[in-house]
Design a protein around this motif. Structure first.
Motif, PDB file in Angstrom:
ATOM      1  N   PHE A 297       0.841  -1.200   0.000  1.00 18.27           N
ATOM      2  CA  PHE A 297       0.000   0.000   0.000  1.00 18.27           C
ATOM      3  C   PHE A 297       0.880   1.256   0.000  1.00 18.27           C
ATOM      4  O   PHE A 297       0.631   2.206  -0.753  1.00 18.27           O
ATOM      5  N   ILE A 298       1.919   1.245   0.847  1.00 16.97           N
ATOM      6  CA  ILE A 298       2.788   2.424   0.977  1.00 16.97           C
ATOM      7  C   ILE A 298       3.572   2.673  -0.310  1.00 16.97           C
ATOM      8  O   ILE A 298       3.661   3.812  -0.777  1.00 16.97           O
ATOM      9  N   THR A 299       4.118   1.607  -0.892  1.00 20.73           N
ATOM     10  CA  THR A 299       4.887   1.786  -2.134  1.00 20.73           C
ATOM     11  C   THR A 299       3.986   2.247  -3.283  1.00 20.73           C
ATOM     12  O   THR A 299       4.398   3.054  -4.120  1.00 20.73           O
ATOM     13  N   GLU A 300       2.749   1.758  -3.314  1.00 17.42           N
ATOM     14  CA  GLU A 300       1.805   2.199  -4.346  1.00 17.42           C
ATOM     15  C   GLU A 300       1.385   3.655  -4.125  1.00 17.42           C
ATOM     16  O   GLU A 300       1.188   4.407  -5.079  1.00 17.42           O
ATOM     17  N   TYR A 301       1.243   4.024  -2.843  1.00 18.95           N
ATOM     18  CA  TYR A 301       0.918   5.417  -2.501  1.00 18.95           C
ATOM     19  C   TYR A 301       2.059   6.327  -2.957  1.00 18.95           C
ATOM     20  O   TYR A 301       1.818   7.400  -3.533  1.00 18.95           O
ATOM     21  N   GLU A 302       3.308   5.897  -2.756  1.00 23.06           N
ATOM     22  CA  GLU A 302       4.465   6.686  -3.199  1.00 23.06           C
ATOM     23  C   GLU A 302       4.474   6.823  -4.726  1.00 23.06           C
ATOM     24  O   GLU A 302       4.714   7.909  -5.257  1.00 23.06           O
ATOM     25  N   PHE A 303       4.191   5.705  -5.421  1.00 18.68           N
ATOM     26  CA  PHE A 303       4.119   5.734  -6.893  1.00 18.68           C
ATOM     27  C   PHE A 303       3.065   6.735  -7.356  1.00 18.68           C
ATOM     28  O   PHE A 303       3.292   7.527  -8.278  1.00 18.68           O
ATOM     29  N   TYR A 304       1.902   6.714  -6.699  1.00 17.79           N
ATOM     30  CA  TYR A 304       0.795   7.635  -7.036  1.00 17.79           C
ATOM     31  C   TYR A 304       1.234   9.097  -6.882  1.00 17.79           C
ATOM     32  O   TYR A 304       0.987   9.931  -7.760  1.00 17.79           O
ATOM     33  N   LEU A 305       1.899   9.391  -5.761  1.00 15.86           N
ATOM     34  CA  LEU A 305       2.333  10.768  -5.495  1.00 15.86           C
ATOM     35  C   LEU A 305       3.340  11.254  -6.537  1.00 15.86           C
ATOM     36  O   LEU A 305       3.265  12.384  -7.017  1.00 15.86           O
ATOM     37  N   ARG A 306       4.277  10.371  -6.896  1.00 12.75           N
ATOM     38  CA  ARG A 306       5.345  10.763  -7.820  1.00 12.75           C
ATOM     39  C   ARG A 306       4.880  10.826  -9.278  1.00 12.75           C
ATOM     40  O   ARG A 306       5.351  11.680 -10.038  1.00 12.75           O
ATOM     41  N   SER A 307       3.958   9.933  -9.669  1.00 13.88           N
ATOM     42  CA  SER A 307       3.555   9.871 -11.078  1.00 13.88           C
ATOM     43  C   SER A 307       2.247  10.619 -11.345  1.00 13.88           C
ATOM     44  O   SER A 307       2.228  11.604 -12.081  1.00 13.88           O
ATOM     45  N   VAL A 308       1.172  10.172 -10.703  1.00 19.39           N
ATOM     46  CA  VAL A 308      -0.150  10.767 -10.967  1.00 19.39           C
ATOM     47  C   VAL A 308      -0.202  12.219 -10.483  1.00 19.39           C
ATOM     48  O   VAL A 308      -0.639  13.113 -11.209  1.00 19.39           O
ATOM     49  N   ARG A 309       0.284  12.456  -9.247  1.00 16.76           N
ATOM     50  CA  ARG A 309       0.231  13.813  -8.686  1.00 16.76           C
ATOM     51  C   ARG A 309       1.467  14.653  -9.022  1.00 16.76           C
ATOM     52  O   ARG A 309       1.529  15.838  -8.702  1.00 16.76           O
ATOM     53  N   ASN A 310       2.455  14.020  -9.671  1.00 17.84           N
ATOM     54  CA  ASN A 310       3.649  14.715 -10.143  1.00 17.84           C
ATOM     55  C   ASN A 310       4.394  15.466  -9.023  1.00 17.84           C
ATOM     56  O   ASN A 310       4.885  16.581  -9.223  1.00 17.84           O
ATOM     57  N   CYS A 311       4.451  14.857  -7.831  1.00 25.46           N
ATOM     58  CA  CYS A 311       5.170  15.471  -6.702  1.00 25.46           C
ATOM     59  C   CYS A 311       6.672  15.252  -6.870  1.00 25.46           C
ATOM     60  O   CYS A 311       7.099  14.207  -7.370  1.00 25.46           O
ATOM     61  N   ASN A 312       7.458  16.228  -6.441  1.00 32.66           N
ATOM     62  CA  ASN A 312       8.903  15.998  -6.420  1.00 32.66           C
ATOM     63  C   ASN A 312       9.246  15.101  -5.226  1.00 32.66           C
ATOM     64  O   ASN A 312       8.388  14.792  -4.408  1.00 32.66           O
ATOM     65  N   ASN A 313      10.510  14.705  -5.123  1.00 34.88           N
ATOM     66  CA  ASN A 313      10.918  13.753  -4.089  1.00 34.88           C
ATOM     67  C   ASN A 313      10.536  14.218  -2.689  1.00 34.88           C
ATOM     68  O   ASN A 313       9.917  13.480  -1.924  1.00 34.88           O
ATOM     69  N   ASN A 314      10.883  15.451  -2.347  1.00 34.29           N
ATOM     70  CA  ASN A 314      10.675  15.925  -0.971  1.00 34.29           C
ATOM     71  C   ASN A 314       9.202  16.063  -0.615  1.00 34.29           C
ATOM     72  O   ASN A 314       8.809  15.802   0.521  1.00 34.29           O
TER      73      ASN A 314
END
Length: 250
Positions: A23-40
């Protein structure tokens, strides 16, 4: 997190016991790809979610910590600032329009006070106090963190306030400076940088970084004092600027 649940599970809520490492790794993927968040930004959101998990563990609602084998690291962001020579280049430049000169003055005011845009915009007479040394100080609570910034009013900053005390915008709004919208200021600052021969991407927030590095730390002001003037909650935040100065010294 709710948006992620809708995206992944088409639900607004799920059982906390179903949270696992995947769940956590998928949430991270969502933030970085779908929501286009930077690393920080992605790391910040996941850390905030981690606080909820810790509450669940403390109350015995979860048997295993889904964050047990998860690691995420904040990358240090390079903070840009103006050197003494670059400050002087902007100061000495007289622009063809009043609007450009006005933005230049507001930007330089922030360079000499360290105040962020939100504080410069709402600055009024009530924020001016007489300090322990008998001189004028700016005393204002930051909107971002609700911490107090206490800054001695340097003569250069005072001169800018004096220049605009009868400006219609200041008189109408009861403010000390005629501040445009952040978007407009940053747009004018690009032009100011070009005309002043500065190659750095100039934004209003660079003024705050300039105060921390070039105006204070580089001139031997103790880091604890700089931290208080900037209204930082934690000295670690101010230490980022000290590292920059250390590299400069080296």
């Amino acid at each position: 997190t709710i948006d992620f649940l809708k995206w992944k599970f088409n639900a607004s809520d799920i059982d906390i016991r179903s949270i696992n490492h995947a769940f956590i790794t998928e949430y991270e993927f969502y933030l970085r790809s779908v929501r286009n968040c930077n690393n920080n930004s992605a790391v910040k959101y996941i850390k905030n979610f981690g606080k909820i998990i810790r509450i669940c563990l403390a109350n015995g609602w979860l048997d295993k910590n889904p964050f047990a084998n998860y690691k995420a690291k904040v990358k240090e962001v390079e903070r840009h600032f103006l050197t003494e020579e670059e400050i002087q280049a902007v100061t000495n430049k007289n622009f063809r329009t009043d609007r450009l000169n006005q933005v230049k003055d507001i930007f330089l005011f922030s360079c000499y006070t360290g105040l962020a845009y939100a504080e410069v915009k709402r600055l009024n007479e009530s924020h001016l106090v007489i300090g322990i040394d008998g001189e004028k100080w700016i005393n204002i609570h930051r909107l971002k963190t609700a911490t107090r910034s206490s800054v001695p009013l340097l003569p250069f900053a005072q001169a800018i306030m004096d220049k605009y005390k009868n400006h219609p915008q200041c008189l109408n709004q009861g403010r000390l400076l005629p501040v445009l919208s952040n978007q407009k200021i940053n747009s004018y600052l690009k032009e100011i940088a070009d005309l002043s021969g500065i190659t750095k991407e100039l934004t209003f927030h660079i003024a705050r970084h300039t105060f921390a590095t070039t105006i204070t730390l580089s001139n031997g002001v103790p880091i604890e004092s700089v931290s208080k003037m900037l209204g930082h909650k934690d000295l670690k935040i101010t230490q980022h600027y000290a590292k920059i100065v250390d590299r400069k010294v080296g």
